[in-house]
Design a protein around this motif. Structure first.
Motif, PDB file in Angstrom:
ATOM      1  N   ALA A 179       0.835  -1.207   0.000  1.00 20.35           N
ATOM      2  CA  ALA A 179       0.000   0.000   0.000  1.00 20.35           C
ATOM      3  C   ALA A 179       0.867   1.253   0.000  1.00 20.35           C
ATOM      4  N   VAL A 221      -6.451  -0.455 -10.023  1.00 24.36           N
ATOM      5  CA  VAL A 221      -5.050  -0.462  -9.586  1.00 24.36           C
ATOM      6  C   VAL A 221      -4.175  -1.086 -10.670  1.00 24.36           C
ATOM      7  N   LEU A 234       2.480   1.674  -3.493  1.00 23.32           N
ATOM      8  CA  LEU A 234       1.510   2.214  -4.444  1.00 23.32           C
ATOM      9  C   LEU A 234       1.285   3.708  -4.210  1.00 23.32           C
ATOM     10  N   LYS A 235       1.122   4.103  -2.960  1.00 25.30           N
ATOM     11  CA  LYS A 235       0.872   5.507  -2.650  1.00 25.30           C
ATOM     12  C   LYS A 235       2.054   6.382  -3.063  1.00 25.30           C
ATOM     13  N   ASP A 295      -0.694  -7.869  -4.875  1.00 26.65           N
ATOM     14  CA  ASP A 295       0.254  -7.432  -3.851  1.00 26.65           C
ATOM     15  C   ASP A 295       1.591  -8.161  -3.979  1.00 26.65           C
ATOM     16  N   TRP A 331      -4.241   3.141  -3.977  1.00 22.03           N
ATOM     17  CA  TRP A 331      -3.618   2.295  -2.964  1.00 22.03           C
ATOM     18  C   TRP A 331      -4.593   1.779  -1.900  1.00 22.03           C
ATOM     19  N   ARG A 332      -5.846   2.104  -2.028  1.00 26.30           N
ATOM     20  CA  ARG A 332      -6.799   1.617  -1.036  1.00 26.30           C
ATOM     21  C   ARG A 332      -8.108   1.221  -1.715  1.00 26.30           C
TER      22      ARG A 332
END
Length: 245
Positions: A150, A175, A153-154, A203, A160-161
């Motif tokens: 996460a 995503v 990604l951010k 992930d 990211w969420r």
């Protein structure tokens, strides 16, 4: 070069492992294992140049000291520190606090959340690797690095969420779309559909991409190496995703 990523869960059924093969043209997802057991994960780590594992590699040093003291007698409780503050030191590692400050995200507490079950499994995998002659440096200096998908990604500017669990397939697909747009050199091959259906699979890929960034020296380094080798250190990307191809 090969980099691998592991989205670790307490049980193999919820665990995914991915292997990216890198060339001058970019990377292709060569292998995606779901479910993944301990032996498969260990085999992948030994074969890859760098592997990112989405799981704490250790426990807070203060927590271990506290539990050991309580086990043998009386736990040390500081009289001049508010209870909430000293308990926080037991719940989160130094790297968790650094990650919180850098990203605004709060990692799960390995000593107070259910991820502790997963960390126990991770510790067993580290033992297997040591028995094979591949001990893990929890600071990320060796073949294994701790990652936080996460946060990756951010920091890469991607969604990211909201993509976790099978109920959020649309968010998961968004995503993947963002990932492929930011990294046109990434080929998910025959596994793309699975990445669009399983957040565990995605992930694992994010973990493998972060492992690549770590291999290139494009992640944060531990500011306390001695502590990181005990507690673990979350590698946060320091450059855009496009620079890792």
């Amino acid at each position: 070069m090969l980099t691998a990523g592991v989205d670790l869960a307490a049980d193999p059924a919820g665990t995914a492992a991915a292997c990216l093969e890198w060339s001058g043209a970019g990377a292709i997802l060569r292998e995606l294992i779901l479910p993944a057991d301990d032996e498969a994960i260990a085999d992948l780590i030994v074969a890859a140049g760098k592997t990112g594992i989405d799981c704490p590699l250790g426990w807070p040093d203060a927590f271990v000291t506290f539990v050991n003291a309580h086990h043998t007698g009386v736990a040390p409780v500081p009289a001049d520190v508010p209870a909430r503050e000293w308990r926080r030191r037991l719940a989160w590692r130094h790297t968790d606090e650094v990650t919180r400050a850098a990203t605004g995200l709060v990692p799960l507490s390995v000593s107070a959340d259910r991820i502790g079950h997963t960390a126990m499994r991770c510790a067993a995998i580290q033992t297997v690797l040591a028995q094979r002659g591949h001990p893990v440096d929890r600071s990320g200096a060796g073949a294994v690095v701790e990652v936080y998908p996460a946060a990756s990604l951010k920091l890469w500017g991607l969604p990211w969420r909201g993509y976790k669990t099978g109920k959020n397939v649309a968010a998961l697909g968004a995503v993947v779309d963002g990932l492929l747009e930011a990294a046109p050199w990434l080929d998910l091959g025959v596994h793309e559909d699975r990445c669009r259906r399983s957040d565990h699979a995605l992930d694992a890929v994010i973990a493998a991409l972060t492992a690549r960034a770590a291999a290139l020296g494009r992640v944060t380094r531990a500011d306390d190496l001695v502590l990181a080798r005990v507690e673990g250190w979350i590698a946060l990307p320091t450059q855009p995703l496009g620079s890792h191809g």
